[in-house]
Scaffold this active site. Structure first.
Site, PDB file in Angstrom:
ATOM      1  CG  ASP A  45      31.297  73.679  55.471  1.00  0.00           C
ATOM      2  OD1 ASP A  45      32.208  73.114  54.852  1.00  0.00           O
ATOM      3  OD2 ASP A  45      30.099  73.301  55.457  1.00  0.00           O
ATOM      4  CD  GLU A  83      34.272  74.395  51.522  1.00  0.00           C
ATOM      5  OE1 GLU A  83      34.629  73.349  50.958  1.00  0.00           O
ATOM      6  OE2 GLU A  83      33.374  74.435  52.387  1.00  0.00           O
TER       7      GLU A  83
END
Length: 881
Positions: free
Chosen positions: A543, A580
């Site tokens: 993330d 990401e």
């Protein structure tokens, strides 16, 4: 019933090993480690005075031959002939029949001796009596053709029923020669029955016995309540059934699923149950690692503490054990009174009691005690699972809590057949690490090794992963290494886990580059490898990778990629590491001297360009996208470039494409029409069909699912469900709740937030539930299924690739297109008219008909033989001749 005389009974020890022979104690022919471990096991069993019982389907002479041939240790007792004979060893070394057991079986079959049973079965064609030495006074054995085995067994059962014969039947296929084998035994008779009789006659408790087996014939004994070892070569169905039976009965720590086959697996299990010396080397993993059925090794990093004690709650008693401080601030210790499933917590030198920073499970949430979890307790069935190649990924992103009404792993597992029918090849699960409160997107994790307690236990997540693999789907997990959540984060009370110079908007940044960072970095790397190893995951998505702040070299992200790559090389399973980045970060996809490439990056430019084209006034990203960005985004895969988020003009995109030697980089982009962020960043969590139309979604989905990147579908998208997916989070701390509610509005000030759903409200979470049958659009599901099937066809035929693709936009017809050239010179063409809701619906346009229509999102009225009519928000996919 007669019982064994005192003369018949040898002296029994407190530890008893009862083991099957073939496939269990006997070494496998192609496994030299088995042979070596047999000698070690035999010596240890003797030195520890373990009573040894062999339990085998072999007849007595065959069992004796096996003992001599394989140099097995001499048993104190021998149960053979499929449990119809028991012998015990005399002081002179001979084995003597236990007559009391023979009398016991004789009473069962008194109404119909074996000879009479043989007469009743003589009329059944296809049964061939086995050799005389394989028969017995209480056992009748036949051969049969394997192809006829089930039919013959049914005929025998009918005959047994008609004659009220006091016999039961067992059957199998000989794994060595393929013969069908049929044994008739006294009713209820089996190896397990014989062992149970022996236990009762010797006035023993079940806990005194450790039983080892490998096959269905051993299942009754494996599930009778004894401590049990299932060797690693056992059929996985046997392991699963034994596991399920123990779990249903509520038996804790009585089942050991060996990782190694046959003899070595028995040796492994005997160490686990303490029949022999335990493994001397201790694991270097953080947390609580069981090393036996009643013993656990604890390891915690607490360099700022002078003393750390572990308190174990066994349900009725609490044991406190002081840990020893060693090098680099690690406290360690073995606690013999700590078994799996016991709860524990650490008492620090100031008296504070805290959960384990590396807890594997928090049954009562982030503030409660941790629970000891046995990582080897689950009966995996995916030994031969190879994973999914990157080019074949079709990812389905889901949130466990919102994916089903129940909101747990078990309910999610039940939904997998539907995903398989859609054509999904990988499931990406939003973070499951323990977060505070009752609901959370998952990005506020504070116990990074523990699955969220509201989703289920660790084994429930393993069952989900195992079921995904059985259905042909990989599992990728979101992990958060840029920060730790704000509530329940007790890491800094143990050591310098938090950075003092780097900060994030969401919580403490990890200390990757200050004093103490070596151990913090290892903590994070161990966590990544833990998910891959203990949960058999196929990949991780990092993330907000650009928020993983680290000024040292090599950076933590590079070390993480290196160690994950090494792990991937050590196993026969494809592993994906995805970042990401939200844009094209070329460095992330290129191998360099000091770092390895990511397998893929989230690149949202196409998605946001589609939104900008249809809804120019909507802002759901921090970067600005323009209505004219979509054509270039399709051609090059991106609009913004690099970690500094530069907006790249078309000429620069062409140059970057040339420097990349083509556009193959696109095949590492994760491309979606919707993601949790795109939906969740809308004030009401609305989906694209709600903001535009279902026709628009169908037309746009063709661009993302047939694009040469890696497609991702957000849960519910395939049914165009109306359930919103707004941002939701729950904290037990009232001030944090208020802060996140107001902070969410500040994060996207361009929106009108007057009627938005507060993240901390329960309705915000419960309205996001995905599986509401009457909200499903089956036509949309069929469309997505057909697009995915065409995508797979394109990959198989090699035309769906970045280097064979041309993309563009025709302003006169308002058609976006993708053209894929085949080696034969023919083309597959995707033509879609995307018209946003703010625009006046345009008239249909007539376009040249190129080849044969493969798919169309709506009916195709033809103007003439050369042209077709394309309506607003319609896509047609064709193939030239």
């Amino acid at each position: 019933m007669n019982t064994p005389s005192q003369h018949d009974r040898p002296v029994l020890t407190n530890q008893i090993l009862a083991t099957d022979l073939d496939g269990t104690l006997i070494p496998l022919a192609d496994n030299p480690a088995n042979t070596a471990d047999l000698s070690l096991l035999a010596a240890q069993l003797q030195s520890h005075h373990v009573t040894l019982i062999f339990i085998t389907g072999r007849h007595f002479a065959s069992a004796q031959t096996a003992i001599e041939q394989h140099q097995l240790p001499q048993p104190d007792w021998l149960i053979c002939d499929v449990g119809t004979s028991i012998f015990h060893r005399q002081s002179d070394g001979t084995l003597k029949t236990v007559h009391a057991y023979a009398e016991h079986l004789g009473e069962i079959v008194a109404k119909m001796p074996v000879d009479e049973l043989k007469q009743h079965l003589s009329a059944i064609d296809g049964l061939r009596l086995q050799e005389s030495e394989k028969q017995g006074p209480f056992k009748l054995s036949y051969y049969a053709d394997a192809a006829q085995l089930d039919c013959l067994v049914e005929q025998i059962k009918q005959k047994l029923s008609q004659t009220a014969a006091p016999y039961s039947i067992i059957h199998s296929v000989d794994p060595f020669n393929g013969d069908g084998l049929i044994d008739l035994l006294p009713s209820g008779g089996s190896k397990a029955h014989a062992l149970a009789w022996w236990v009762e006659q010797n006035d023993l408790h079940q806990d005194a016995i450790v039983f080892a087996g490998d096959s269905g014939n051993d299942l009754a004994a494996l599930t009778a309540g004894y401590r049990a070892i299932v060797v690693g070569n056992a059929n996985r169905a046997v392991a699963q059934q034994a596991y399920a039976a123990h779990r249903t009965a509520g038996w804790e720590n009585r089942l050991y699923l060996a990782t190694q086959p046959a003899t070595t697996g028995v040796w492994e299990g005997c160490r686990w149950f303490g029949l022999v010396d335990r493994e001397k080397s201790l694991p270097q993993k953080l947390g609580a690692t069981p090393i036996g059925d009643q013993a656990t090794y604890f390891r915690v990093w607490a360099p700022d503490r002078r003393r750390v004690e572990v308190e174990i709650d066994n349900g009725q008693t609490t044991v406190t054990h002081a840990l020893q401080k060693g090098e680099s601030g690690y406290f360690t210790g073995v606690v013999p009174e700590a078994a799996a499933k016991a709860r524990y917590q650490y008492r620090l030198d100031d008296g504070t009691v805290r959960p384990d920073p590396a807890s594997r499970y928090q049954p009562d949430g982030v503030h409660g005690p941790s629970q000891i979890i046995n990582p080897l307790a689950f009966p995996w069935t995916d030994k031969n699972w190879p994973g999914i190649a990157k080019r074949d990924l079709v990812i389905y992103e889901l949130h466990i809590g919102a994916f089903t009404q129940a909101g747990d792993f078990q309910a999610a597992t039940a939904q997998l057949p539907e995903l398989s029918a859609l054509g999904i090849t990988a499931v990406e699960v939003m973070p499951v690490a323990q977060t505070p409160g009752q609901w959370n997107w998952g990005y506020d994790g504070v116990n990074l090794f523990a699955v969220r307690n509201t989703y289920g236990e660790p084994d429930d997540f393993k069952r989900f992963v195992d079921a995904c693999h059985a259905a042909g789907m990989a599992v990728i997990l979101d992990v958060v290494y840029n920060h730790v959540g704000p509530e329940g984060n007790y890491l800094t009370e143990f050591g310098p886990y938090a950075s003092t110079k780097h900060h994030t908007p969401w919580g403490d940044a990890f200390n990757y580059d200050e004093p103490g960072s070596t151990e913090v970095r290892q903590f994070v790397i161990d966590n990544a490898l833990f998910w891959l190893e203990d949960y058999h995951l196929d990949g991780l998505r990092l993330d907000a990778a650009h928020f993983i702040k680290d000024d040292s070299r090599p950076a933590i992200v590079d070390e993480l990629r290196r160690d994950v790559s090494r792990y991937a090389e050590s196993i026969d399973r494809t592993i994906h590491l995805i970042a990401e980045t939200n844009m094209f970060d070329q460095e992330s996809l290129n191998d360099q001297v000091d770092r390895l490439a990511f397998d893929g990056v989230w690149c949202d430019c196409i998605m946001h360009a589609i939104y900008a084209h249809a809804l120019p006034d909507l802002r759901i990203a921090h970067r600005e996208y323009l209505g004219g960005d979509l054509a270039d985004a399709l051609q090059y895969g991106f609009v913004y470039f690099g970690r500094d988020e530069k907006r790249i003009e078309a000429s620069q995109r062409r140059d970057l494409s040339r420097n990349a030697a083509g556009k193959s980089y696109i095949e590492s982009f994760i491309i979606g029409l919707q993601t949790h962020d795109s939906v969740g960043n809308h004030p009401q969590g609305q989906r694209i069909h709600q903001l535009t139309s279902k026709a628009f979604q169908k037309a746009a989905a063709a661009l993302t699912l047939l694009y040469p990147g890696i497609p991702i579908i957000f849960m519910g998208e395939e049914f165009a469900i109306d359930a919103p997916f707004p941002f939701f989070v729950d904290f037990e701390n009232a001030s944090l709740k208020q802060a996140v509610d107001s902070g969410r509005a500040r994060e996207f000030p361009q929106h009108v937030w007057g009627d938005f759903l507060l993240p901390s409200q329960s309705d915000t979470f419960y309205q996001a539930k995905h599986d509401v049958p009457d909200r499903r659009d089956e036509e949309m599901f069929a469309w997505y299924r057909d697009l995915i099937a065409l995508r797979k066809q394109g990959l198989a035929e090699a035309w769906l690739s970045a280097d064979s693709m041309a993309a563009g936009y025709d302003p006169q017809t308002e058609i976006f297109f993708l053209r894929f050239r085949k080696d034969s010179g023919t083309e597959v063409i995707v033509q879609t008219r995307l018209i946003g809701p703010a625009e006046s619906p345009d008239k249909a346009v007539s376009i040249p008909m190129e080849g044969t229509v493969l798919l169309s999102s709506a009916k195709l009225p033809q103007s003439d033989n050369q042209n077709i009519t394309l309506h607003p928000n319609q896509v047609v996919i064709s193939q030239t001749s």
